[in-house]
Structure formats: C-alpha cells, structure tokens
Design a protein around this motif. Structure first.
Motif, PDB file in Angstrom:
ATOM      1  N   TYR A  92       0.851  -1.226  -0.071  1.00 39.15           N
ATOM      2  CA  TYR A  92      -0.080   0.028  -0.035  1.00 39.15           C
ATOM      3  C   TYR A  92       0.976   1.099  -0.108  1.00 39.15           C
ATOM      4  CZ  TYR A  92      -3.320   3.526   1.233  1.00 39.15           C
ATOM      5  OH  TYR A  92      -3.952   4.685   1.256  1.00 39.15           O
ATOM      6  N   MET A  93       1.955   1.387   0.841  1.00 40.96           N
ATOM      7  CA  MET A  93       2.865   2.479   0.787  1.00 40.96           C
ATOM      8  C   MET A  93       3.555   2.693  -0.523  1.00 40.96           C
ATOM      9  SD  MET A  93       5.557   3.407   3.626  1.00 40.96           S
ATOM     10  CE  MET A  93       6.829   2.292   3.212  1.00 40.96           C
ATOM     11  N   MET A  94       3.581   1.317  -1.456  1.00 36.98           N
ATOM     12  CA  MET A  94       4.254   1.555  -2.554  1.00 36.98           C
ATOM     13  C   MET A  94       3.412   2.306  -3.463  1.00 36.98           C
ATOM     14  SD  MET A  94       6.249  -2.260  -3.078  1.00 36.98           S
ATOM     15  CE  MET A  94       6.464  -1.824  -4.726  1.00 36.98           C
ATOM     16  N   SER A  95       2.166   1.963  -3.448  1.00 35.74           N
ATOM     17  CA  SER A  95       1.199   2.449  -4.018  1.00 35.74           C
ATOM     18  C   SER A  95       0.995   4.050  -3.983  1.00 35.74           C
ATOM     19  CB  SER A  95      -0.279   1.778  -3.866  1.00 35.74           C
ATOM     20  OG  SER A  95      -0.229   0.342  -4.218  1.00 35.74           O
ATOM     21  N   GLU A  96       1.050   4.275  -2.788  1.00 39.15           N
ATOM     22  CA  GLU A  96       1.012   5.932  -2.452  1.00 39.15           C
ATOM     23  C   GLU A  96       2.122   6.480  -3.055  1.00 39.15           C
ATOM     24  OE1 GLU A  96      -1.850   6.849   1.236  1.00 39.15           O
ATOM     25  OE2 GLU A  96       0.431   6.028   1.988  1.00 39.15           O
ATOM     26  N   ALA A  97       3.433   5.737  -2.906  1.00 35.72           N
ATOM     27  CA  ALA A  97       4.480   6.344  -3.647  1.00 35.72           C
ATOM     28  C   ALA A  97       4.580   6.527  -5.084  1.00 35.72           C
ATOM     29  CB  ALA A  97       5.975   5.486  -3.292  1.00 35.72           C
ATOM     30  N   PHE A  98       3.689   5.538  -5.701  1.00 37.62           N
ATOM     31  CA  PHE A  98       3.650   5.492  -7.147  1.00 37.62           C
ATOM     32  C   PHE A  98       2.675   7.115  -7.614  1.00 37.62           C
ATOM     33  CE2 PHE A  98       4.087   0.801  -7.710  1.00 37.62           C
ATOM     34  CZ  PHE A  98       5.208   0.834  -7.499  1.00 37.62           C
ATOM     35  N   ASN A  99       1.701   7.058  -6.465  1.00 37.58           N
ATOM     36  CA  ASN A  99       0.967   8.408  -6.921  1.00 37.58           C
ATOM     37  C   ASN A  99       1.850   9.725  -6.785  1.00 37.58           C
ATOM     38  OD1 ASN A  99      -1.736   7.209  -7.242  1.00 37.58           O
ATOM     39  ND2 ASN A  99      -2.005   7.072  -5.059  1.00 37.58           N
ATOM     40  N   VAL A 100       2.666   9.607  -5.748  1.00 37.12           N
ATOM     41  CA  VAL A 100       3.540  10.650  -5.969  1.00 37.12           C
ATOM     42  C   VAL A 100       4.502  10.803  -7.051  1.00 37.12           C
ATOM     43  CG1 VAL A 100       5.506  11.903  -4.671  1.00 37.12           C
ATOM     44  CG2 VAL A 100       3.561  10.769  -3.340  1.00 37.12           C
ATOM     45  N   ILE A 101       5.235   9.649  -7.420  1.00 40.39           N
ATOM     46  CA  ILE A 101       5.874   9.555  -8.648  1.00 40.39           C
ATOM     47  C   ILE A 101       5.118  10.011 -10.040  1.00 40.39           C
ATOM     48  CG2 ILE A 101       7.200   8.038 -10.124  1.00 40.39           C
ATOM     49  CD1 ILE A 101       7.903   6.548  -7.508  1.00 40.39           C
ATOM     50  N   ASN A 102       3.821   9.714 -10.042  1.00 37.50           N
ATOM     51  CA  ASN A 102       3.065   9.682 -11.257  1.00 37.50           C
ATOM     52  C   ASN A 102       2.808  11.274 -11.416  1.00 37.50           C
ATOM     53  OD1 ASN A 102       1.184   8.845 -13.308  1.00 37.50           O
ATOM     54  ND2 ASN A 102      -0.421   9.624 -11.965  1.00 37.50           N
ATOM     55  N   VAL A 103       2.276  11.804 -10.388  1.00 35.02           N
ATOM     56  CA  VAL A 103       1.712  13.223 -10.644  1.00 35.02           C
ATOM     57  C   VAL A 103       3.092  14.159 -10.788  1.00 35.02           C
ATOM     58  CG1 VAL A 103       1.877  13.993  -7.913  1.00 35.02           C
ATOM     59  CG2 VAL A 103       0.568  15.194  -9.437  1.00 35.02           C
ATOM     60  N   ILE A 104       4.206  13.874 -10.084  1.00 31.60           N
ATOM     61  CA  ILE A 104       5.242  14.844 -10.260  1.00 31.60           C
ATOM     62  C   ILE A 104       5.962  14.392 -12.025  1.00 31.60           C
ATOM     63  CG2 ILE A 104       7.722  15.150  -9.772  1.00 31.60           C
ATOM     64  CD1 ILE A 104       6.882  14.879  -6.963  1.00 31.60           C
ATOM     65  N   GLY A 105       6.056  13.239 -12.008  1.00 30.37           N
ATOM     66  CA  GLY A 105       6.435  12.689 -13.469  1.00 30.37           C
ATOM     67  C   GLY A 105       5.505  13.246 -14.473  1.00 30.37           C
ATOM     68  N   GLN A 106       4.364  13.472 -14.216  1.00 30.69           N
ATOM     69  CA  GLN A 106       3.137  14.042 -15.421  1.00 30.69           C
ATOM     70  C   GLN A 106       3.495  15.688 -15.535  1.00 30.69           C
ATOM     71  OE1 GLN A 106      -0.738  12.911 -16.055  1.00 30.69           O
ATOM     72  NE2 GLN A 106      -0.644  11.053 -14.933  1.00 30.69           N
ATOM     73  N   MET A 107       3.883  16.332 -14.432  1.00 27.71           N
ATOM     74  CA  MET A 107       4.344  17.666 -14.441  1.00 27.71           C
ATOM     75  C   MET A 107       5.582  17.905 -15.469  1.00 27.71           C
ATOM     76  SD  MET A 107       3.617  18.716 -10.895  1.00 27.71           S
ATOM     77  CE  MET A 107       4.013  20.547 -10.836  1.00 27.71           C
ATOM     78  N   TYR A 108       6.579  16.863 -15.276  1.00 27.24           N
ATOM     79  CA  TYR A 108       7.585  17.002 -16.283  1.00 27.24           C
ATOM     80  C   TYR A 108       7.189  16.598 -17.844  1.00 27.24           C
ATOM     81  CZ  TYR A 108      11.078  17.728 -12.447  1.00 27.24           C
ATOM     82  OH  TYR A 108      11.870  18.097 -11.414  1.00 27.24           O
ATOM     83  N   LEU A 109       6.293  15.774 -17.807  1.00 29.44           N
ATOM     84  CA  LEU A 109       5.751  15.350 -19.143  1.00 29.44           C
ATOM     85  C   LEU A 109       5.080  16.287 -19.847  1.00 29.44           C
ATOM     86  CD1 LEU A 109       4.953  13.018 -21.216  1.00 29.44           C
ATOM     87  CD2 LEU A 109       2.782  12.620 -19.713  1.00 29.44           C
ATOM     88  N   MET A 110       4.137  17.080 -18.986  1.00 27.46           N
ATOM     89  CA  MET A 110       3.694  18.236 -19.697  1.00 27.46           C
ATOM     90  C   MET A 110       4.514  19.498 -20.109  1.00 27.46           C
ATOM     91  SD  MET A 110       0.111  18.403 -17.871  1.00 27.46           S
ATOM     92  CE  MET A 110       0.556  18.377 -16.312  1.00 27.46           C
ATOM     93  N   ASP A 111       5.533  19.710 -19.259  1.00 34.37           N
ATOM     94  CA  ASP A 111       6.534  20.664 -19.329  1.00 34.37           C
ATOM     95  C   ASP A 111       7.468  20.509 -20.748  1.00 34.37           C
ATOM     96  OD1 ASP A 111       7.741  22.896 -18.475  1.00 34.37           O
ATOM     97  OD2 ASP A 111       9.671  21.977 -18.010  1.00 34.37           O
ATOM     98  N   THR A 112       7.721  19.072 -21.213  1.00 35.01           N
ATOM     99  CA  THR A 112       8.245  18.330 -22.109  1.00 35.01           C
ATOM    100  C   THR A 112       7.336  18.812 -23.528  1.00 35.01           C
ATOM    101  OG1 THR A 112       9.892  16.978 -21.105  1.00 35.01           O
ATOM    102  CG2 THR A 112       9.398  16.662 -23.538  1.00 35.01           C
ATOM    103  N   PHE A 113       6.143  18.311 -23.066  1.00 34.13           N
ATOM    104  CA  PHE A 113       5.218  18.350 -24.130  1.00 34.13           C
ATOM    105  C   PHE A 113       4.818  20.004 -24.759  1.00 34.13           C
ATOM    106  CE2 PHE A 113       0.462  18.642 -25.085  1.00 34.13           C
ATOM    107  CZ  PHE A 113       0.210  18.127 -26.561  1.00 34.13           C
ATOM    108  N   LEU A 114       4.942  20.824 -23.728  1.00 39.66           N
ATOM    109  CA  LEU A 114       4.621  22.200 -23.947  1.00 39.66           C
ATOM    110  C   LEU A 114       5.816  22.899 -24.359  1.00 39.66           C
ATOM    111  CD1 LEU A 114       1.670  22.993 -21.502  1.00 39.66           C
ATOM    112  CD2 LEU A 114       1.708  22.332 -23.982  1.00 39.66           C
ATOM    113  N   GLY A 115       6.946  22.290 -24.658  1.00 39.07           N
ATOM    114  CA  GLY A 115       8.241  22.973 -24.880  1.00 39.07           C
ATOM    115  C   GLY A 115       8.999  23.838 -23.811  1.00 39.07           C
ATOM    116  N   GLY A 116       8.726  23.193 -22.776  1.00 36.48           N
ATOM    117  CA  GLY A 116       9.491  23.726 -21.292  1.00 36.48           C
ATOM    118  C   GLY A 116       8.630  24.796 -20.737  1.00 36.48           C
ATOM    119  N   GLU A 117       7.519  25.160 -20.978  1.00 40.63           N
ATOM    120  CA  GLU A 117       6.640  26.280 -20.875  1.00 40.63           C
ATOM    121  C   GLU A 117       5.723  25.814 -19.463  1.00 40.63           C
ATOM    122  OE1 GLU A 117       6.659  29.187 -21.726  1.00 40.63           O
ATOM    123  OE2 GLU A 117       8.064  29.387 -23.667  1.00 40.63           O
ATOM    124  N   PHE A 118       5.460  24.512 -19.293  1.00 41.05           N
ATOM    125  CA  PHE A 118       4.471  24.195 -18.301  1.00 41.05           C
ATOM    126  C   PHE A 118       5.148  24.486 -16.928  1.00 41.05           C
ATOM    127  CE2 PHE A 118       2.259  21.397 -15.391  1.00 41.05           C
ATOM    128  CZ  PHE A 118       1.034  21.660 -15.583  1.00 41.05           C
TER     129      PHE A 118
END
Length: 368
Positions: free
Chosen positions: A183-209
């Motif tokens: 369960y703690m791993m699942s919560e860690a995956f949530n944190v990794i996912n949301v932070i990783g998606q912020m980097y994903l969108m930053d790359t997607f929008l050319g570093g502007e996000f």
C-alpha cells in the motif's frame, strides 16, 4: 453538454456506503477526481459544437479556405520569436505575429493537435496506482469484513463472524507487513506519477508548463505597453502559417496566412487549471506519503490512530493489541475499523485482545 459528458456520470459517481474502503481520501483524489477531470477535458477539446472549428485561416490569395485551414492545422502554425517583445498596435498587430524574414527564429505550434490524446493518456496513468493496489489487495479487506459493516446482525451470526475474523488475525499475526508495504508503494507511485506528469507536460509544451501558473499570476505586474497574457505564448490565439504551391508556370509560390485558433482559448484555461491542480495534488500526496512513513516507524502515532478509529474500545484491549502486533497487523486493523460498524469493531478488538493475552476463546461476544 449532456450529450458529450453524459457517458461519464458512471466515472463521477461516488462510492456507495457499503463499498469497501481500502485507501484514503488523498489516494482517491488521483483516480476518482483527477482522472475523470482529465477525461472531461479531453472530450471538451474535441467538441466542435462548443468551440467551433479548431482553426480558421485568413488569406488574400485564391487558396480555398478549407484547404488552407486543413493544411495549417496539419503542418502547424508558428510565431516569430522576436515579435513577443514589440509594442502592440505600433510595431505589431498581435504578440508573436510579425513579418517573417529568412533567418528569423520561429516557434512552431503543433502540440494542440495532440492535447486530447495526451489528456486521455494522463487520465489512464492516474488509474495505474489504484489498479496496482487492487491487484495486490485481492479483495482481502472485503472478505474479512464479511457483513460486519451492517449495524443490524443476528447475535449468533455476529459472534460467529467475529470469532472467524479473530481466528484469522491470530493465525496470520505478524505476517501482514508485505500487505502494508504494497500500500505504501502504491502511495509512492501516486507521488511519482503526479510529479512525473508535470515533467511530461513541461516537455510536451516546450518547457513552458513548469512556470505557466506563476507567469499567469505575475502577468498583471508587467509594463502595460508590452503586456500580453502569458497564456497566449504557450497557446497562441493568432499565429502565422506559410502555404507553398506551384504557380501556373511551375514555380513555387509562397502564400502567407494568419490563423485564428479558437481551440487554444479552451486549452489555455485547461492548462492553467491543471497547473494549480497538479501542484496542489503533488503537495498533498507528498504529505500523505510522509504521514504513511511516519505511521510505519512511529509506534505512538499508530496507537493514537487506532484509538481514534476505535473510540468505543476500552483502553486496555487497545494497549494489548498495539503492544503485540506489528505495523502490518496495525494497517489491517486500521482498514477494518474503516469498514466495520463501530460496535462490531469494538467487540472484535475486545475478543482479539483476549486471544492475544492468552485468555482463550470467548464464545459470547455480547458479554464483551
């Protein structure tokens, strides 16, 4: 709007009272709130009845409007880099739109074609930690609770179910650490996912996000003569497009067009909301993960939480249970307390403490 979003009502439906609770509110923000929001946004940017055509290009030449619109949508529009700092109304007509000369730096805008797909992919990614946890959990809590969430039970049936549950907990004492770790791993995956998606969108929008929301907040402090909404730099509402074709003599002719992008009016609002939502979600998720780690290593905190969830249980049984169980057992008990009726949980804890204390089996639960 009802036709577009009607099929999503099942996703947005809150869980019933009888549904098994195997996570917490922060965990649910990821798959019950964020994922449906992203799916709604994905549908919204593809709904022409609400925003019209996604692109409309203007040209003085004899190029058919539909052909020009399709070409510029497929091959991307662009802004002239040095036109962002010029004075609107004197030097340029619109930020980023200026006469293009060979050697000028251009910024091409094509990602608006992919916004709906990326949003849908992000929604799926937010469901993965939940899916992982459900696969690992395998319905364990639902099986252990049986009908003990129901406040009205026949006394004999209640006694039988509680004794069965106590037997299971005693047989599996100190063997639940893997369950709590998953369960703690699942919560860690949530944190990794949301932070990783912020980097994903930053790359997607050319570093502007990464600075998108902060720039929107600060935009009112800019000099009025140069001020423009920073959202239009990421999602321009007006951009340029160059169309090439063969003339009557076979030479390549260049046709310059300006294109209005109504779709970006929706996109910019979506990504402003996403920026603030993801930042808040990342902060809350990190706090929740830190809290989970604290419960794993702090005995006193686990005792307080168990006392809070089992408010009807007397102090002595709680102390016996807390003293003789490990963190995995505590986590199972904590989830049971969230799913069982408080009176049944009280009787279960009393009987469980009795068994742990070596006082044997107690047949009549009602006397507890």
């Amino acid at each position: 709007m009802i036709e577009v979003f009607g099929p999503l009502k099942g996703l947005l439906k809150l869980g019933s009272i009888a549904s098994t609770k195997i996570d917490n509110a922060v965990f649910q923000l990821h798959y019950k709130v964020t994922a449906p929001i992203l799916i709604v946004f994905s549908l919204l940017v593809t709904s022409k009845q609400h925003i019209g055509d996604p692109i409309e290009c203007i040209s003085k030449d004899d190029i058919p409007e539909k052909v020009l619109n399709t070409y510029c949508w497929i091959h991307a529009t662009f802004s002239v880099e040095n036109a962002w700092e010029k004075e609107i109304g004197k030097e340029i007509a619109y930020p980023g739109v200026d006469k293009y000369k060979e050697g000028d730096s251009r910024v091409f805008h094509a990602y608006y074609q992919w916004v709906c797909f990326v949003l849908f992919l992000q929604a799926l990614l937010f469901c993965i930690p939940r899916y992982f946890w459900k696969c690992m959990e395998k319905g364990k809590i639902k099986s252990l609770v049986m009908d003990l969430h129901n406040p009205v039970l026949d006394m004999e049936a209640k006694s039988s179910k509680i004794n069965t549950l106590v037997d299971y907990m005693v047989r599996n004492l100190n063997n639940n650490d893997n369950y709590s770790t998953l369960y703690m791993m699942s919560e860690a995956f949530n944190v990794i996912n949301v932070i990783g998606q912020m980097y994903l969108m930053d790359t997607f929008l050319g570093g502007e996000f990464s600075s998108y929301g902060a720039q929107v907040i600060k935009f009112t402090e800019w000099d009025f003569s140069l001020r423009y909404d920073p959202m239009i730099r990421v999602f321009p509402r007006l951009a340029k497009c160059t169309f090439h074709r063969y003339g009557s003599s076979g030479d390549v002719q260049r046709h310059d067009a300006m294109c209005i992008l109504p779709i970006n009016i929706v996109n910019e609002k979506i990504y402003v909301f996403i920026w603030f939502w993801f930042v808040g979600l990342a902060v809350v998720s990190c706090i929740a993960l830190a809290y989970r780690v604290a419960t794993f290593f702090c005995y006193d905190l686990r005792v307080r939480l168990l006392r809070f969830r089992g408010s009807l249980v007397r102090e002595e049984p709680l102390e016996v249970v807390a003293r003789k169980t490990k963190v995995g057992d505590w986590f199972v008990l904590y989830l049971l307390s969230k799913n069982m009726h408080s009176l049944h949980f009280r009787d279960f804890m009393v009987e469980f403490a009795r068994r742990l204390d070596g006082k044997g089996h107690h047949n009549d639960i009602s006397e507890a």
